[in-house]
Each structure stands twice: as structure tokens, then as C-alpha cells.
Design a protein around this motif. Structure first.
Motif, PDB file in Angstrom:
ATOM      1  N   LEU A  55       3.305   2.559  -1.857  1.00  0.00           N
ATOM      2  CA  LEU A  55       2.557   1.787  -2.852  1.00  0.00           C
ATOM      3  C   LEU A  55       1.880   0.658  -2.448  1.00  0.00           C
ATOM      4  N   LYS A  56       2.403  -0.109  -1.441  1.00  0.00           N
ATOM      5  CA  LYS A  56       1.593  -1.313  -0.930  1.00  0.00           C
ATOM      6  C   LYS A  56       0.443  -0.843  -0.145  1.00  0.00           C
ATOM      7  N   THR A  57       0.844   0.113   0.694  1.00  0.00           N
ATOM      8  CA  THR A  57      -0.404   0.620   1.530  1.00  0.00           C
ATOM      9  C   THR A  57      -1.392   1.302   0.577  1.00  0.00           C
ATOM     10  N   LEU A  58      -1.397   1.904  -0.411  1.00  0.00           N
ATOM     11  CA  LEU A  58      -2.431   2.139  -1.146  1.00  0.00           C
ATOM     12  C   LEU A  58      -2.935   1.018  -2.140  1.00  0.00           C
TER      13      LEU A  58
ATOM     14  N   TYR B 181       2.291  -3.190 -10.844  1.00  0.00           N
ATOM     15  CA  TYR B 181       2.726  -2.864  -9.369  1.00  0.00           C
ATOM     16  C   TYR B 181       3.836  -3.595  -8.834  1.00  0.00           C
ATOM     17  N   VAL B 182       3.435  -5.097  -9.041  1.00  0.00           N
ATOM     18  CA  VAL B 182       4.625  -5.635  -8.383  1.00  0.00           C
ATOM     19  C   VAL B 182       5.851  -5.825  -8.696  1.00  0.00           C
ATOM     20  N   ARG B 183       6.209  -5.506  -9.861  1.00  0.00           N
ATOM     21  CA  ARG B 183       7.609  -5.376 -10.813  1.00  0.00           C
ATOM     22  C   ARG B 183       8.063  -3.961 -10.129  1.00  0.00           C
ATOM     23  N   VAL B 184       7.398  -3.037 -10.227  1.00  0.00           N
ATOM     24  CA  VAL B 184       7.785  -1.695  -9.825  1.00  0.00           C
ATOM     25  C   VAL B 184       8.128  -1.578  -8.359  1.00  0.00           C
ATOM     26  N   ALA B 185       7.228  -2.296  -7.555  1.00  0.00           N
ATOM     27  CA  ALA B 185       7.636  -2.323  -6.153  1.00  0.00           C
ATOM     28  C   ALA B 185       8.804  -3.003  -5.695  1.00  0.00           C
ATOM     29  N   LYS B 186       9.052  -4.119  -6.453  1.00  0.00           N
ATOM     30  CA  LYS B 186      10.107  -5.061  -6.447  1.00  0.00           C
ATOM     31  C   LYS B 186      11.367  -4.409  -6.599  1.00  0.00           C
ATOM     32  N   ASP B 187      11.278  -3.590  -7.819  1.00  0.00           N
ATOM     33  CA  ASP B 187      12.686  -2.676  -8.153  1.00  0.00           C
ATOM     34  C   ASP B 187      12.987  -1.495  -7.351  1.00  0.00           C
ATOM     35  N   LEU B 188      11.888  -0.919  -6.706  1.00  0.00           N
ATOM     36  CA  LEU B 188      12.005   0.116  -5.760  1.00  0.00           C
ATOM     37  C   LEU B 188      12.673  -0.529  -4.488  1.00  0.00           C
ATOM     38  N   HIS B 189      12.458  -1.648  -3.903  1.00  0.00           N
ATOM     39  CA  HIS B 189      12.932  -2.223  -3.069  1.00  0.00           C
ATOM     40  C   HIS B 189      14.744  -2.555  -3.120  1.00  0.00           C
ATOM     41  N   LYS B 190      14.534  -3.025  -4.385  1.00  0.00           N
ATOM     42  CA  LYS B 190      16.076  -3.219  -4.870  1.00  0.00           C
ATOM     43  C   LYS B 190      17.235  -2.086  -4.859  1.00  0.00           C
TER      44      LYS B 190
ATOM     45  N   LEU C 236      -2.036   7.221  -9.858  1.00  0.00           N
ATOM     46  CA  LEU C 236      -3.263   6.151 -10.484  1.00  0.00           C
ATOM     47  C   LEU C 236      -3.992   5.965  -9.072  1.00  0.00           C
ATOM     48  N   MET C 237      -3.459   5.330  -8.106  1.00  0.00           N
ATOM     49  CA  MET C 237      -3.879   4.856  -6.903  1.00  0.00           C
ATOM     50  C   MET C 237      -4.506   5.840  -6.080  1.00  0.00           C
ATOM     51  N   GLU C 238      -3.910   7.169  -5.951  1.00  0.00           N
ATOM     52  CA  GLU C 238      -4.507   8.210  -5.359  1.00  0.00           C
ATOM     53  C   GLU C 238      -5.795   8.673  -5.881  1.00  0.00           C
ATOM     54  N   LYS C 239      -6.044   8.277  -7.244  1.00  0.00           N
ATOM     55  CA  LYS C 239      -7.388   8.544  -7.885  1.00  0.00           C
ATOM     56  C   LYS C 239      -8.256   7.677  -7.400  1.00  0.00           C
TER      57      LYS C 239
END
Length: 189
Positions: free
Chosen positions: A174-177, A155-164, A143-146
Motif C-alpha cells: 500500500l505504501k508503494t502504491l 490509508y494511514v489508519r489501515v496501514a498502521k493496523d496492518l503493521h500491528k 483503488l490505488m491500482e486504478k
């Protein structure tokens, strides 16, 4: 209504259709749709009519039938309301057809641009909710690439879960985008 010299309008037809389908009276609902098509009203069936039909088909897991209804809507040159996309995405997901949900979101991104970021965000939320965090991250990345901004909470929940789960590299991407969408205040000199 007719006995009282009051012809039904689009709202009354659609209300009755929704009630019949909600009560599981599909045969009567089909008869009603045929009556709607024979009516002399120009705005029947309308986008809400198709949405009601597609919603109930999705809810029943009849995704191919729902897709035919949507295609008919496009043939009639009617614009789908944003809620119809939610029904499709959730319907595909609940029937285990997650790849079809992804394909639907991509297809609608070219056919119905106004709901694109909402559709992608919903898809990411559903992947996250089902424990498929990496897929959720990939959806947000796409989505953000578009150049479109996702729902902030997704975004926040997915990013946190990816870190975990030790996928900090994807979270960082994702954060950079996402930072492209943050408006920086202009400092006055």
C-alpha cells in the motif's frame, strides 16, 4: 401554499417528502411522490427526491427497494449526488451485505466516476471499523491500482493496523502504491 397563490417548488416538495419519511408516514410519502409526478413542474422529481427516497429505504434496510429507486434515477438521466452513495454503502454494511457493498462501489465506479475514490475510501473505513483490516487494505489496494488516491486518513489508519497485526507485507505494498500520489518538490540547481 396554493390558497396563498404560491405553488410548491422542488424544494418544498422534497422537504415535505423528507419530513413524512422521517416520521414514518410511508403511505403519505408514496401519495406525495405520485402527486409530484403529476405536477406540472419539469424538475420534479429531481435527484434530491430520489436521494431522499433511497436514503430512507437504505436506513430501513430495504436495499433492493433502494436499488430500484437508484435505477429509476439513472433511467431519468439524473446524476446522483455523492451522499446517495454513502447511504448505499453504509446501508449494505449495516445489513451485513458487505459483498454487495463492494459490488456497489465497483458498479458505481463505471457509472458515476466523480465519487469513485470517496466510495472506495468509505468502504475501506467501514471494513477497518468492523475489524476487517485485511479487507480494508484490499479495498485501498484496488483503488490505488486504478490510479486513484484514497482518503489519507483511511490509508494511514489501515496501514498502521496492518503493521500491528503482522501484515507488514500488505502495508508495504500500500505504501508503494500511495507514494505515487506524493508530489516531490523539484530541486533547483
Amino acid at each position: 401554499m396554493r390558497k396563498g397563490s404560491c405553488d410548491p417548488n422542488a424544494n418544498s416538495w422534497n422537504y415535505l417528502l423528507g419530513c413524512l419519511l422521517k416520521k414514518g408516514r410511508a403511505t403519505e410519502a408514496c401519495d406525495l411522490v405520485e402527486a409530484m409526478e403529476r405536477s406540472k413542474l419539469d424538475d420534479i422529481p429531481n435527484s434530491l427526491t430520489y436521494e431522499i427516497l433511497a436514503y430512507h429505504a437504505c436506513k430501513a434496510g430495504k436495499m433492493d427497494s433502494a436499488r430500484q429507486i437508484l435505477e429509476q434515477m439513472f433511467i431519468e438521466k439524473l446524476t446522483p449526488r455523492i451522499t446517495i452513495h454513502t447511504a448505499f454503502i453504509k446501508g449494505y454494511f449495516s445489513t451485513g451485505r458487505t459483498e454487495d457493498a463492494c459490488n456497489y462501489v465497483r458498479a458505481m465506479s463505471t457509472r458515476d466516476k466523480h465519487s469513485e475514490n470517496r466510495n472506495y475510501s468509505l468502504l475501506a473505513k467501514l471494513f477497518r471499523k468492523s475489524g476487517r483490516i485485511v479487507e480494508a487494505g484490499r479495498v485501498l489496494y484496488e483503488l490505488m491500482e486504478k490510479g486513484l488516491r484514497p482518503d489519507h486518513s483511511a490509508y494511514v489508519r489501515v496501514a498502521k493496523d496492518l503493521h500491528k497485526m503482522g501484515k507488514g507485507d500488505l502495508a508495504a505494498e500500500l505504501k508503494t502504491l500511495y507514494q505515487r500520489f506524493i508530489v516531490q518538490p523539484v530541486l533547483e540547481r
